[in-house]
Design an enzyme around this catalytic site. Structure first.
Site, PDB file in Angstrom:
ATOM      1  CB  CYS A  34      -1.356  35.345   9.993  1.00 24.88           C
ATOM      2  SG  CYS A  34      -1.418  36.692   8.833  1.00 24.88           S
ATOM      3  CD  GLU A  35      -0.772  30.018  12.942  1.00 19.73           C
ATOM      4  OE1 GLU A  35       0.037  29.789  13.861  1.00 19.73           O
ATOM      5  OE2 GLU A  35      -1.976  30.227  13.119  1.00 19.73           O
TER       6      GLU A  35
ATOM      7  N   GLY B 149       2.069   5.014  -0.805  1.00 24.68           N
ATOM      8  CA  GLY B 149       1.511   6.297  -1.214  1.00 24.68           C
ATOM      9  C   GLY B 149       2.651   7.169  -1.700  1.00 24.68           C
TER      10      GLY B 149
ATOM     11  CD  GLU C 291      -2.798  -0.594   2.609  1.00 25.31           C
ATOM     12  OE1 GLU C 291      -3.800  -1.272   2.755  1.00 25.31           O
ATOM     13  OE2 GLU C 291      -2.333   0.141   3.508  1.00 25.31           O
TER      14      GLU C 291
HETATM   15  C1  LIG Z   1      -3.280   2.468   6.093  1.00 26.65           C
HETATM   16  C2  LIG Z   1      -2.215   3.149   5.314  1.00 26.65           C
HETATM   17  N1  LIG Z   1      -1.669   2.517   4.273  1.00 26.65           N
HETATM   18  C3  LIG Z   1      -0.709   3.097   3.513  1.00 26.65           C
HETATM   19  C4  LIG Z   1      -0.234   4.364   3.792  1.00 26.65           C
HETATM   20  C5  LIG Z   1       0.815   4.965   2.892  1.00 26.65           C
HETATM   21  O1  LIG Z   1       1.933   5.438   3.518  1.00 26.65           O
HETATM   22  P1  LIG Z   1       3.111   6.037   2.644  1.00 26.65           P
HETATM   23  O2  LIG Z   1       2.583   7.193   1.894  1.00 26.65           O
HETATM   24  O3  LIG Z   1       4.156   6.437   3.623  1.00 26.65           O
HETATM   25  O4  LIG Z   1       3.568   4.948   1.721  1.00 26.65           O
HETATM   26  C6  LIG Z   1      -0.757   5.049   4.902  1.00 26.65           C
HETATM   27  C7  LIG Z   1      -0.247   6.386   5.254  1.00 26.65           C
HETATM   28  O5  LIG Z   1      -0.432   6.933   6.286  1.00 26.65           O
HETATM   29  C8  LIG Z   1      -1.781   4.427   5.672  1.00 26.65           C
HETATM   30  O6  LIG Z   1      -2.334   5.061   6.723  1.00 26.65           O
END
Ligand SMILES: Cc1ncc(COP(=O)(O)O)c(C=O)c1O
Length: 405
Positions: free
Chosen positions: A336-337, A269, A267
């Site tokens: 504004c931070e 991202g 998985e």
């Molecule tokens: C359940 C789950 N899977 C996969 C990811 C992907 O993580 P990354 O973008 O670091 O690969 C996340 C990111 O928080 C997640 O919460």
């Protein structure tokens, strides 16, 4: 991104030309980089029966989702909204997995009504799921009690984290599975982000395989994402080839020794989209203070929160004059931070109002974490494919500030 004539280019257009045409600030994504990263992971995990589920929280622009659908990926969704976008992007429901935290009954119903598999985070929800959807298949998120990740906010698989079912709940889990009318078909973990070591991921895999051995209905093992990319030239990164090799070897041995035909799901991202994205921003002011030069821009923590939230490092290059006389500066935004700092103590070509800067690694957790804080509008997003730029999301207008009233 390429550098020609001392300027940053995307395809056949300079960063300056892009901001002239689409305005500033501007998110830019490179199609080829997304495909390259996807192919790398496919190659790395080719020895196991692997599915790549893109963790779309990293970047949920529907045009980006469509690219992953064309590539043959599935989707890791963490909310019904992400499920909705994935369905609209054309993903088959069975290629989406909803792994939410603290989902409501309504959230889960939305997935079930759309035939999207649900991954359950805790025993209370598992019990409820069994009574609401008798006989339905389900998977569970486990918490293997492993610390991994580059920042405390990026660690998700240890005993103090809010995610998943902990090891000390395993006997309750088994007892519940015998009572509850749901068929457990998958085991899942996601232990953190920006993980460079392979061992923690393998330990989590071992934990899941030991459980899968006892449960004959298990069809898939999902090891999560969290693979790190480089944020600057000498930075560390996850060796995905070694990860793929080691995970596949262990996974295949288990399947062979136990006469099981399981699917492996990963998985990622960030790995897939981080390097594909850039945030272009225009210098508004240069303050030469007592002991700091402060370069002020037209973007900020509202558009890219990672530096403020995780102290994340994003390389920033001068897009209008890539090289030239340099000075050490802090690059800040227009929010504004005081936390609105995009880069501290950076050596940058001397800047003046109107110059364009390019913030790298902005393809993941950039726009998707952006907000309308200070009633600042969200920028447009463009995709570079075959050398040309196409708008994939318009810039917001003041009317968008009123659209929910
Ligand atoms: C359940 C789950 N899977 C996969 C990811 C992907 O993580 P990354 O973008 O670091 O690969 C996340 C990111 O928080 C997640 O919460």
């Amino acid at each position: 991104m390429t550098v020609r004539d001392n300027k940053v280019f995307f395809g056949d257009m300079s960063a300056n030309k892009l901001t002239e045409q689409f305005g500033s600030p501007l998110y830019v994504y490179e199609y080829d980089t997304i495909v390259r990263q996807y192919n790398r992971l496919q190659e790395a995990f080719k020895n196991a029966d692997t599915l790549i589920y893109y963790a779309c929280k990293a970047n949920a622009n529907i045009e980006i989702l469509k690219i992953f659908n064309e590539l043959g990926a599935g989707i890791d969704a963490v909310s019904p909204g992400e499920v909705f976008l994935a369905l609209r992007a054309g993903f088959e429901p069975e290629r989406i997995l909803l792994t939410g935290t603290n989902l409501t009954e309504e959230d889960i119903r939305y997935a079930v009504d759309n035939n999207v598999p649900v991954n359950i985070d805790n025993l209370t929800m598992l019990k409820e799921y069994g009574s609401l959807f008798a006989g339905k298949e389900v998977s569970i998120r486990l918490n293997p009690d492993i610390r991994a990740g580059a920042h405390m906010y990026l660690e998700t698989g240890h005993r103090d984290a809010k995610f998943g079912i902990l090891k000390n709940d395993l006997s309750r889990l088994i007892a519940l599975l015998n009572k509850v009318d749901a068929k457990l078909v998958g085991l899942h973990q996601h232990i953190g982000s920006d993980i460079t070591e392979i061992e923690p991921i393998l330990s989590g895999l071992d934990f899941m395989l030991s459980l899968a051995k006892e449960i004959a209905t298990i069809r898939f093992i999902d090891i999560g994402g969290g693979y790190k990319v480089k944020y600057y030239a000498d930075d560390s990164e996850t060796d995905v080839m070694e990860l793929g090799r080691k995970v596949s070897e262990r996974f295949n041995t288990f399947c062979h020794d136990n006469n099981r035909q399981l699917k492996l799901i990963i998985e990622p991202g960030k790995y897939l989209v981080s390097e594909a994205g850039y945030l272009l921003t225009t210098v508004q002011s240069v303050k030469r203070n007592y002991n700091k030069i402060i370069v002020g821009t037209d973007t900020g923590m509202n558009h890219l929160i990672r530096p403020a939230l995780y102290h994340a490092y994003h390389e920033i290059v001068h897009a209008s004059r890539f090289e030239g006389e340099t000075e050490k500066v802090n690059i800040v935004g227009n929010i504004c931070e005081s936390a609105d700092v995009l880069g501290k103590n950076r050596v940058l070509t001397r800047s003046k109002r109107g110059d364009v800067l390019c913030i790298k690694n902005a393809g993941s957790y950039g726009y998707s974490m952006a907000s309308m804080y200070n009633a600042r509008l969200l920028p447009p997003e463009i995709l570079i494919k075959d050398g040309t730029a196409r708008s994939i999301r318009r810039r917001q207008t003041f009317e968008d500030l009123l659209s929910t009233y």
